[in-house]
Structures are given as structure tokens and as C-alpha cells.
Write a protein that holds these residues in place. Structure first.
Motif, PDB file in Angstrom:
ATOM      1  N   UNK A 114       8.074  72.949-111.397  1.00 26.05           N
ATOM      2  CA  UNK A 114       9.123  73.918-111.731  1.00 26.05           C
ATOM      3  C   UNK A 114      10.296  73.846-110.757  1.00 26.05           C
ATOM      4  N   UNK A 115      10.116  73.118-109.646  1.00 29.05           N
ATOM      5  CA  UNK A 115      11.208  72.957-108.691  1.00 29.05           C
ATOM      6  C   UNK A 115      11.146  73.887-107.491  1.00 29.05           C
ATOM      7  N   UNK A 116      10.103  74.725-107.406  1.00 27.23           N
ATOM      8  CA  UNK A 116       9.992  75.600-106.239  1.00 27.23           C
ATOM      9  C   UNK A 116       9.313  74.848-105.096  1.00 27.23           C
ATOM     10  N   UNK A 117       9.728  75.136-103.883  1.00 25.94           N
ATOM     11  CA  UNK A 117       9.175  74.473-102.703  1.00 25.94           C
ATOM     12  C   UNK A 117       8.042  75.309-102.135  1.00 25.94           C
ATOM     13  N   UNK A 118       6.906  74.650-101.878  1.00 23.66           N
ATOM     14  CA  UNK A 118       5.761  75.303-101.235  1.00 23.66           C
ATOM     15  C   UNK A 118       5.781  74.876 -99.772  1.00 23.66           C
ATOM     16  N   UNK A 119       6.165  75.779 -98.861  1.00 25.73           N
ATOM     17  CA  UNK A 119       6.267  75.396 -97.454  1.00 25.73           C
ATOM     18  C   UNK A 119       4.899  75.106 -96.834  1.00 25.73           C
ATOM     19  N   UNK A 120       4.885  74.276 -95.803  1.00 28.26           N
ATOM     20  CA  UNK A 120       3.639  73.996 -95.096  1.00 28.26           C
ATOM     21  C   UNK A 120       3.342  75.166 -94.164  1.00 28.26           C
ATOM     22  N   UNK A 121       2.107  75.284 -93.725  1.00 28.40           N
ATOM     23  CA  UNK A 121       1.715  76.385 -92.850  1.00 28.40           C
ATOM     24  C   UNK A 121       1.861  76.057 -91.381  1.00 28.40           C
ATOM     25  N   UNK A 122       2.639  75.037 -91.065  1.00 30.17           N
ATOM     26  CA  UNK A 122       2.802  74.615 -89.670  1.00 30.17           C
ATOM     27  C   UNK A 122       4.242  74.792 -89.224  1.00 30.17           C
ATOM     28  N   UNK A 123       4.424  74.933 -87.916  1.00 26.25           N
ATOM     29  CA  UNK A 123       5.768  75.063 -87.344  1.00 26.25           C
ATOM     30  C   UNK A 123       5.853  74.209 -86.083  1.00 26.25           C
ATOM     31  N   UNK A 124       7.064  73.905 -85.656  1.00 23.82           N
ATOM     32  CA  UNK A 124       7.265  73.124 -84.433  1.00 23.82           C
ATOM     33  C   UNK A 124       6.574  73.815 -83.266  1.00 23.82           C
ATOM     34  N   UNK A 125       5.892  73.018 -82.452  1.00 26.30           N
ATOM     35  CA  UNK A 125       5.223  73.559 -81.278  1.00 26.30           C
ATOM     36  C   UNK A 125       3.767  73.934 -81.498  1.00 26.30           C
ATOM     37  N   UNK A 126       3.304  73.998 -82.759  1.00 24.85           N
ATOM     38  CA  UNK A 126       1.896  74.313 -83.035  1.00 24.85           C
ATOM     39  C   UNK A 126       0.993  73.224 -82.477  1.00 24.85           C
ATOM     40  N   UNK A 127      -0.129  73.625 -81.879  1.00 24.09           N
ATOM     41  CA  UNK A 127      -1.157  72.667 -81.456  1.00 24.09           C
ATOM     42  C   UNK A 127      -2.134  72.526 -82.611  1.00 24.09           C
ATOM     43  N   UNK A 128      -2.438  71.278 -82.992  1.00 25.84           N
ATOM     44  CA  UNK A 128      -3.270  71.037 -84.166  1.00 25.84           C
ATOM     45  C   UNK A 128      -4.412  70.076 -83.850  1.00 25.84           C
ATOM     46  N   UNK A 129      -5.446  70.149 -84.688  1.00 24.99           N
ATOM     47  CA  UNK A 129      -6.598  69.262 -84.613  1.00 24.99           C
ATOM     48  C   UNK A 129      -6.395  68.159 -85.644  1.00 24.99           C
ATOM     49  N   UNK A 130      -6.464  66.899 -85.204  1.00 21.52           N
ATOM     50  CA  UNK A 130      -6.176  65.760 -86.076  1.00 21.52           C
ATOM     51  C   UNK A 130      -7.464  65.079 -86.530  1.00 21.52           C
ATOM     52  N   UNK A 131      -7.452  64.454 -87.713  1.00 25.60           N
ATOM     53  CA  UNK A 131      -8.613  63.672 -88.129  1.00 25.60           C
ATOM     54  C   UNK A 131      -8.748  62.415 -87.279  1.00 25.60           C
ATOM     55  N   UNK A 132      -9.954  61.853 -87.222  1.00 27.37           N
ATOM     56  CA  UNK A 132     -10.189  60.650 -86.415  1.00 27.37           C
ATOM     57  C   UNK A 132      -9.366  59.466 -86.904  1.00 27.37           C
ATOM     58  N   UNK A 133      -9.183  59.387 -88.215  1.00 26.42           N
ATOM     59  CA  UNK A 133      -8.440  58.272 -88.802  1.00 26.42           C
ATOM     60  C   UNK A 133      -7.316  58.819 -89.653  1.00 26.42           C
TER      61      UNK A 133
END
Length: 101
Positions: free
Chosen positions: A54-73
Motif C-alpha cells: 500500500x506504500x506505507x513504511x514500517x519503521x525498524x525497531x532500532x535506533x543509532x547507538x543501540x547495542x545489539x546481539x548479532x547472529x554468528x553468521x
């Protein structure tokens, strides 16, 4: 910095991987090969989000500076001359495992 000029598209997130300590608590320096890669990173920049049919943007739940857990690969490594000393990866927001407090 040069990494701030990289603007991810759609739901992609630019992450700077956190480096493990190369020195023990007693001050002994560890060789680079003995240091394990951490699966932790800091969000450097975030794309605007996914766009629905429909053209609406779904924002991500992250922001600059957030510390995150990454996958191994996964993740696309970003290699630029100006970023030689740091490791940057580009992930889709859905690939990020968790946000760290």
C-alpha cells in the motif's frame, strides 16, 4: 566519520562490531588469533524501514547507538579505505537477534 555517510536502504541496519579485549585483567596482551569475535555490535545507522504494498513504511525497531546481539553468521561486510581499523556489517533488521540494555 565515513560510516555515518553510509545510509542503509529499506530495513537494513549498519552495525559496528564490538571488538573483544586484547588484554587480560592482569595486563597480558593476547594474540589476535586467540581473541574470539564477539557477537555484539552498535547500530551506526538505520534505513527508513520496509514499504508495504500500500506504500506505507514500517519503521525498524532500532535506533543509532543501540547495542545489539548479532547472529554468528550473516551480514554483509562493508570495506572502505576510510574504515580500515573498524569492522562494519550491514544486516536486515529481522536478522538482528536482540537489543541489549
Amino acid at each position: 566519520s565515513a560510516a555515518k555517510r553510509i545510509i542503509p536502504l529499506l530495513d537494513r541496519v549498519l552495525i559496528q562490531r564490538v571488538k573483544a579485549e586484547t588484554k587480560t585483567a592482569t595486563g597480558i596482551l593476547l594474540p589476535e588469533k586467540a581473541v574470539e569475535k564477539l557477537n555484539e555490535g552498535v547500530v551506526v545507522s538505520v534505513g527508513p524501514g520496509n514499504v508495504t504494498k500500500e506504500g506505507t513504511t514500517i519503521p525498524t525497531g532500532l535506533a543509532e547507538g543501540d547495542r545489539v546481539l548479532l547472529p554468528s553468521y550473516g551480514g554483509s561486510p562493508i570495506k572502505l579505505d576510510s574504515l580500515k581499523d573498524k569492522e562494519y556489517l550491514l544486516y536486515r533488521a529481522e536478522e538482528i537477534l536482540a537489543k541489549l540494555e
